[in-house]
Design a protein around this motif. Sequence first.
Motif, short mmCIF file in Angstrom:
data_model
loop_
_atom_site.label_atom_id
_atom_site.label_comp_id
_atom_site.label_asym_id
_atom_site.label_seq_id
_atom_site.Cartn_x
_atom_site.Cartn_y
_atom_site.Cartn_z
N THR A 10 25.70 -56.68 41.50
CA THR A 10 26.73 -57.71 41.83
C THR A 10 26.89 -58.61 40.80
O THR A 10 25.76 -59.22 40.40
CB THR A 10 26.55 -58.20 43.22
OG1 THR A 10 26.36 -57.29 44.28
CG2 THR A 10 27.46 -59.30 43.47
N ALA A 11 27.84 -58.88 40.32
CA ALA A 11 28.29 -59.90 39.07
C ALA A 11 29.66 -60.09 39.00
O ALA A 11 30.39 -59.38 39.50
CB ALA A 11 27.58 -59.09 37.82
N ASP A 12 29.93 -61.14 37.99
CA ASP A 12 31.36 -61.65 37.76
C ASP A 12 31.59 -61.37 36.21
O ASP A 12 30.57 -61.31 35.43
CB ASP A 12 31.45 -63.08 38.33
CG ASP A 12 31.28 -63.44 39.72
OD1 ASP A 12 31.24 -62.50 40.49
OD2 ASP A 12 30.67 -64.33 39.87
N TYR A 13 32.87 -61.33 35.96
CA TYR A 13 33.41 -61.38 34.75
C TYR A 13 34.45 -62.21 34.58
O TYR A 13 35.42 -61.75 35.08
CB TYR A 13 33.29 -60.11 34.20
CG TYR A 13 34.26 -59.82 32.76
CD1 TYR A 13 33.16 -59.98 31.70
CD2 TYR A 13 35.51 -59.41 32.46
CE1 TYR A 13 33.97 -59.84 30.33
CE2 TYR A 13 36.05 -59.43 31.28
CZ TYR A 13 35.13 -59.66 30.22
OH TYR A 13 35.70 -59.54 28.83
N LEU A 26 32.50 -58.02 41.17
CA LEU A 26 32.02 -56.71 41.63
C LEU A 26 30.82 -56.54 42.37
O LEU A 26 29.98 -57.49 42.09
CB LEU A 26 31.90 -56.07 40.06
CG LEU A 26 33.27 -55.71 39.56
CD1 LEU A 26 32.96 -55.44 37.97
CD2 LEU A 26 33.71 -54.34 39.94
N ALA A 27 31.19 -55.81 43.41
CA ALA A 27 29.67 -55.73 44.37
C ALA A 27 29.65 -54.11 44.59
O ALA A 27 30.42 -53.59 44.96
CB ALA A 27 29.58 -56.45 45.35
N GLN A 28 27.98 -53.73 44.84
CA GLN A 28 28.22 -52.59 45.47
C GLN A 28 28.10 -52.80 47.09
O GLN A 28 27.53 -53.54 47.53
CB GLN A 28 26.53 -51.98 45.04
CG GLN A 28 26.11 -51.60 43.77
CD GLN A 28 25.05 -50.92 43.59
OE1 GLN A 28 24.37 -50.41 44.76
NE2 GLN A 28 24.32 -50.76 42.48
N THR A 29 29.13 -52.01 47.70
CA THR A 29 29.31 -51.94 48.87
C THR A 29 29.18 -50.63 49.44
O THR A 29 29.84 -49.73 49.11
CB THR A 29 30.80 -52.49 49.40
OG1 THR A 29 31.80 -52.01 48.40
CG2 THR A 29 30.53 -53.94 48.99
N ASN A 30 28.34 -50.28 50.63
CA ASN A 30 28.13 -49.01 51.03
C ASN A 30 28.89 -48.49 52.40
O ASN A 30 28.85 -47.57 53.10
CB ASN A 30 26.56 -49.12 51.48
CG ASN A 30 25.90 -49.00 50.12
OD1 ASN A 30 26.11 -48.50 49.22
ND2 ASN A 30 24.86 -49.82 50.06
N SER A 31 29.78 -49.64 52.60
CA SER A 31 30.66 -49.16 53.84
C SER A 31 32.11 -50.16 53.93
O SER A 31 31.95 -51.02 53.09
CB SER A 31 29.99 -49.59 55.37
OG SER A 31 29.67 -50.75 55.31
N GLU A 32 32.66 -49.77 54.83
CA GLU A 32 34.10 -50.68 54.71
C GLU A 32 33.97 -51.91 55.16
O GLU A 32 34.44 -52.91 54.95
CB GLU A 32 35.19 -49.74 55.57
CG GLU A 32 36.59 -50.63 55.77
CD GLU A 32 37.56 -49.83 56.11
OE1 GLU A 32 38.76 -50.21 55.96
OE2 GLU A 32 37.43 -48.86 57.05
N ALA A 33 32.98 -51.97 56.20
CA ALA A 33 32.53 -53.49 56.47
C ALA A 33 31.94 -54.19 55.56
O ALA A 33 32.21 -55.62 55.36
CB ALA A 33 31.35 -53.22 57.95
N GLY A 122 35.03 -56.00 32.87
CA GLY A 122 33.90 -56.44 33.54
C GLY A 122 32.84 -55.34 33.99
O GLY A 122 31.65 -55.36 34.06
N ILE A 123 33.51 -54.26 34.24
CA ILE A 123 32.48 -52.96 34.57
C ILE A 123 31.74 -52.60 33.29
O ILE A 123 30.58 -52.27 33.43
CB ILE A 123 33.53 -51.80 34.94
CG1 ILE A 123 33.88 -52.18 36.53
CG2 ILE A 123 32.46 -50.38 35.21
CD1 ILE A 123 34.95 -50.93 36.99
#
Length: 212
Positions: A10-13, A26-33, A122-123
């Motif tokens: 998780t980070a910003d640019y 940007l963040a890793q997210t493992n579900s829609e929630a 950013g990526i």
Amino acid sequence: MKNYKTIAKTADYLKEIKKSKFTVHLAQTNSEAEANDFIEKIRTQESGATHNCFAFIVQENVLIERMSDDGEPSGTAGSPILNVLQQQGLENVTAVVTRYFGGIKLGAGGLIRAYSSTTAEGIKEIGLVENRLQQGYQLRIPYHMYDKFENYAKNEKIILENKQFSTDVSVEIYFDLSNETEELQKMVDSFQNQIKYEKTDQEFKQIPIEAN
């Protein structure tokens, strides 16, 4: 479950374009929630922004993709962000691009370039990993062989986890499912069957992807 590519953390640019400030969160997210929670967090954090546009791709039984222009002209923000995620083959990732308007209009083409370039840069800055499903093993290594085993692990790019030193050395290692049998046998043969092992759980492990 399958291997997939995502961002490293998780980070910003931040990027400034014609006095407008664009920040991709940007963040890793493992579900829609999880994706929605992250979006709401950024909206609260950046409540004074002109726009908080987003896109996410998550694998939750089926592939779910969502995007929003958040008040920008249709197709100039959410879609370019999503296109970058798709082109890079990413999953389980959410990108929120915050814009603070600087007084100079960019036009539709300029907005598309701004949102896509901020996301892509950013990526690149943050880096990528491949989440690989791997099989775990608990090893018991004779104490006098441990230095040799450490060198072997380094050469074979095997990560040693949860080391415990007693009359012998206990460590956890993981092998890709695609070559698990071969790698295990190679290790056993290299140490003349003196390493005892027990199969444990399968887990996703993050393997850094080197930039081209």
